[in-house]
Design an enzyme around this catalytic site. Structure first.
Site, short mmCIF file in Angstrom:
data_model
loop_
_atom_site.label_atom_id
_atom_site.label_comp_id
_atom_site.label_asym_id
_atom_site.label_seq_id
_atom_site.Cartn_x
_atom_site.Cartn_y
_atom_site.Cartn_z
N HIS A 97 -64.78 17.80 78.29
CA HIS A 97 -65.12 16.47 78.30
C HIS A 97 -64.54 15.80 77.03
O HIS A 97 -63.75 16.39 76.47
CB HIS A 97 -66.75 16.24 77.72
CG HIS A 97 -67.16 16.96 76.64
ND1 HIS A 97 -67.02 18.38 76.27
CD2 HIS A 97 -67.81 16.32 75.56
CE1 HIS A 97 -67.57 18.28 75.09
NE2 HIS A 97 -67.96 17.39 74.49
N HIS A 99 -65.59 14.36 74.10
CA HIS A 99 -65.84 14.17 72.65
C HIS A 99 -64.94 14.38 71.81
O HIS A 99 -63.97 15.31 72.05
CB HIS A 99 -67.05 15.20 72.30
CG HIS A 99 -68.62 14.53 72.19
ND1 HIS A 99 -69.48 15.35 72.61
CD2 HIS A 99 -68.86 13.56 71.64
CE1 HIS A 99 -70.70 14.79 72.34
NE2 HIS A 99 -70.08 13.74 71.56
N ASP A 101 -64.44 16.18 69.05
CA ASP A 101 -64.11 17.47 68.47
C ASP A 101 -63.45 18.34 69.65
O ASP A 101 -62.64 19.18 68.91
CB ASP A 101 -65.26 18.06 67.97
CG ASP A 101 -66.60 18.39 68.90
OD1 ASP A 101 -66.72 17.19 69.49
OD2 ASP A 101 -66.88 19.04 68.83
N HIS A 102 -63.42 18.00 70.64
CA HIS A 102 -63.06 18.75 71.94
C HIS A 102 -61.30 18.30 71.92
O HIS A 102 -60.83 18.88 73.03
CB HIS A 102 -63.78 18.76 73.01
CG HIS A 102 -65.10 19.45 72.73
ND1 HIS A 102 -65.07 20.82 73.39
CD2 HIS A 102 -66.08 19.12 72.28
CE1 HIS A 102 -66.48 21.23 73.12
NE2 HIS A 102 -66.78 20.38 72.39
N HIS A 186 -74.67 16.87 79.34
CA HIS A 186 -74.51 16.77 77.71
C HIS A 186 -74.54 15.40 77.32
O HIS A 186 -74.05 14.60 77.13
CB HIS A 186 -72.95 17.22 77.58
CG HIS A 186 -72.55 17.12 76.26
ND1 HIS A 186 -73.21 17.89 75.36
CD2 HIS A 186 -71.49 16.64 75.54
CE1 HIS A 186 -72.70 17.81 74.07
NE2 HIS A 186 -71.60 16.99 74.09
N ASP A 209 -69.70 21.90 76.19
CA ASP A 209 -70.80 21.45 75.57
C ASP A 209 -72.14 21.07 76.77
O ASP A 209 -71.58 20.33 77.73
CB ASP A 209 -70.63 20.22 74.93
CG ASP A 209 -70.02 20.54 73.51
OD1 ASP A 209 -69.59 21.84 73.16
OD2 ASP A 209 -69.99 19.64 72.49
N HIS A 277 -68.67 27.81 69.26
CA HIS A 277 -69.10 26.28 69.19
C HIS A 277 -70.49 26.55 68.66
O HIS A 277 -71.42 25.73 69.28
CB HIS A 277 -68.86 25.73 70.26
CG HIS A 277 -68.98 24.10 70.14
ND1 HIS A 277 -68.15 23.44 69.32
CD2 HIS A 277 -69.71 22.81 70.84
CE1 HIS A 277 -68.56 22.19 69.31
NE2 HIS A 277 -69.46 21.86 70.38
#
Length: 310
Positions: A97, A99, A101-102, A186, A209, A277
């Site tokens: 996805h 986000h 942090d990814h 999510h 996530d 994670h």
């Protein structure tokens, strides 16, 4: 049926890259037997809190000479180099996805691999919005690209990606290696994926996530390795900050507790659970393992660390 949209960010007449060759070192984390069956390397096991011991979420799956990258958290290319994997591009890159942090390492993946020798667009698959992100990355670094192309480095103009946007289903199927995107919940994200990686020898599932997901549970049936995000249920309480009273409700919607992971893994009969994670909130490894046991899972449980191999 899955739906996909192909967006060409950078197009070239050169043949597509099968396997990259340039490495920072000759370190081999996977044995020959593991590479032949399919080897998972945890490149980054972290989460948004900056932990110097854990890079942002990223995983490499190695089968023979092919290297597939799943997610691109902060520090990903440094971990790729440390693992002795190719630094000049991947067979394919997949995003769970969008986000931050990814995806903070996506500019690193696209630009560094190009500077290190990649001469064809990087194959990249992700949810809707991935193409726009890849385009913007190259646009933001356009001056860097221009200087490297027209200056003394004389690089070819192929820093970007060939992007395929999907909403689920089989996203890679070649020479005995299949990758399937599973839609998972999510929070407010309309598209977030888990990935199921299958070879003739083993099945590895990456949760991405997600909140508790029956679809993910079904996909993880008899998996050899289930890598699942989590948090320690016993530590979940309202926090003393603005909006902190909503923290427990948020976590239960957006993530999966250790107990819920245990229940899911027990029903799916996964052979190994790897927790990664992790939103720890002060929780210990022992608490996390105990939470998985409360869920009913009796098999082996591991805590992911950067550069661990499964």
């Amino acid at each position: 049926m899955w739906r996909a949209m192909m967006v060409v960010v950078v197009l070239t007449l050169l043949p597509m890259q099968v396997s990259a060759q340039r490495r920072f070192n000759n370190r081999q984390l996977c044995t020959d037997a593991q590479r032949n069956a399919g080897c998972l390397i945890v490149l980054g096991s972290g989460m948004p809190v900056p932990d110097p011991q854990r890079a942002g979420p990223a995983y490499a799956f190695v089968l023979g000479n092919r290297v597939l990258l799943f997610d691109a958290g902060a520090g990903v290319m440094r971990r790729v180099a440390a693992a002795g994997l190719p630094i000049d591009g991947f067979t394919h890159v997949f995003l769970t996805h969008l986000h931050s942090d990814h995806t903070l390492g996506l500019p690193d993946v696209l630009l560094t691999s190009w500077v290190m020798g990649r001469r064809v667009p990087q194959q990249l698959t992700g949810p809707p919005g991935t193409a726009r992100m890849a385009e913007r990355i190259i646009d933001v670094w356009s001056e860097d690209v221009d200087v490297r192309v027209s200056g003394q480095e004389q690089l070819s103009r192929t820093p970007g990606a060939r992007v395929r946007e999907v909403t689920g289903g089989v996203v890679y199927d070649s020479a005995g290696l299949t990758v399937t995107a599973i839609h998972v919940p999510h929070g407010a994200w309309p598209n977030a994926f888990a990935y199921v990686i299958r070879t003739s020898a083993r099945t590895v599932v990456l949760s991405g996530d997600t909140g508790p997901s029956p679809e993910l549970e079904a996909a993880a049936r008899d998996a050899d390795v289930l890598v699942h995000e989590t948090y320690p249920e016993v530590r979940l309480v309202p926090e003393n900050r603005p909006g902190g009273e909503q923290w427990p409700a948020y976590m239960r919607t957006v993530h999966t507790s250790d107990r819920e992971v245990g229940a899911l893994a027990a029903r799916a009969k996964a052979k190994l659970v790897v927790l990664s994670h992790i939103v720890r909130m002060g929780g210990t490894d022992a608490e996390l393992r105990a939470g998985v046991r409360r869920g009913g899972y009796t098999g082996p449980v591991a805590i992911a660390a950067d550069l661990s191999v499964w």
